[in-house]
Design an enzyme around this catalytic site. Structure first.
Site: not given
Ligand code: UDP
Length: 330
Positions: A118, A142
């Protein structure tokens, strides 16, 4: 390939599109999904679905039984604010589960691994467009949980006969243009999903989080990538890994251009010929002003030609799927 591709999280949003792209390219696919956030009906009938968690010790046996030669690992938790309130969930479902899956892959002798990473690994980038070699300083658990997985892959690939591609996704949106899958997550938080929900009357308005950023209209700018282009990038990455044993790559997956929140909402209005209600609100914690990929590396490395970068097209496909979900009563 001489065996199957295992797609973890193949019942989820991006994974289900990767399954379609793999099948369309002629690969045999086994999906591994625990169906906690995914849907069995999202998995194309040509693929085999194994309902199992990534960290299950039986995964090694599944890899052997299906003669798996490559793993595309999409399964994981993806809600940034939740990662802040429950970090251990992210270090379990993302980092620890990935460690377990990599171990199963090494034990089973799987030679290729493709990982869903990501742009959140960059945190707040020092410069935009951001490049793969720029500092990775995640600003939430995250992003850190994914960066730790990248580090494991790097080290394992140096020690064992396995190569990998880590794709750092920017803002994924849209849906399969044949209407076979789309973003079906309940309670989604992503802008285009929320905007098309508003467009079909599922919600009254779209909140605009911040109008005082240092951007052309004050709202946040993001690099929205069509999920089917992203899925095809995974298939291209697999082809590259097969042809380049001993080599691995970490690549931004974006188009290299950004749109503001207001530009996205204008696109929704154009596509629907209506006006979605804007609700101006304060900034969301941790939102950078602008996040756009330098995509020179992925374009130079993979045999991949993105074909769906048009914002109105992305919105149109997302909207068509949203209408289909409503017809299905979901
Ligand atoms: N955003 C917004 N309203 C929403 C959801 C998102 O204004 O209801 C903004 C958000 O602040 C960011 C952009 O839209 O500037 C994309 O946010 P999203 O949550 O889709 O993805 P992120 O970039 O946070 O991963």
């Amino acid at each position: 390939l001489g065996g199957k591709v295992m797609v973890t999280g193949g019942a989820g949003y991006i994974g289900s599109h990767a399954v379609l792209a793999l099948l369309d390219a002629g690969y045999d696919v086994v999906v591994l999904d625990n169906l906690i956030t995914g849907f069995d009906w999202a998995v194309d009938a040509r693929a085999t679905l194994v309902e199992m968690a990534v960290e299950d010790p039986r995964v090694a046996a599944v890899l052997a039984e299906h003669r798996v030669r490559a793993i595309m690992h999409f399964a994981g938790s993806v809600v940034v604010p939740e990662s802040v309130s429950d970090p251990l969930k992210y270090y379990r479902n993302n980092t620890a589960a990935t460690r377990s899956l990599i171990e199963s892959a090494v034990k089973a002798g799987v030679p290729h691994f493709i990982f869903s990473s990501t742009a959140a690994t960059y945190g707040t980038p020092e410069r935009v467009p951001v490049t793969e070699t720029d500092p990775t300083v995640p600003i939430n658990p995250y992003g850190m949980s994914k960066l730790m997985s990248e580090a494991m892959l790097r080290d394992v690939a140096a020690a064992h006969p396995i190569n990998y591609a880590a794709l750092r996704y920017f803002n994924v949106a849209g849906a399969d243009q044949q209407g076979r899958s789309g973003q079906s997550t309940v309670g989604a938080t992503h802008l285009i999903k929320i905007a098309v929900e508003a467009a079909i009357g599922k919600r009254a308005a779209v909140s605009v989080f911040g109008e005082d950023f240092d951007t052309r209209d004050g709202t946040g700018v993001r690099d929205y990538i069509h999920v089917s282009d992203l899925a095809e990038a995974h298939v291209a990455a697999l082809g590259w890994l097969i042809e380049h044993p001993g080599e691995s790559a970490t690549l931004n997956a974006g188009y290299g251009r950004g749109f503001s929140v207001l530009e996205v909402l204008d696109a929704v209005d154009r596509v629907t010929n209506m006006r979605v209600e804007r609700q101006m609100e304060g900034r969301r914690a941790g939102d950078p002003a602008e996040l756009v990929a330098n995509n020179a590396a992925i374009l130079a490395t993979l045999d991949w030609t993105p074909a769906r970068a048009d914002l109105d097209g992305i919105v149109r496909d997302a909207l068509a799927w949203e209408r289909k979900l409503a017809e299905m009563g979901r």
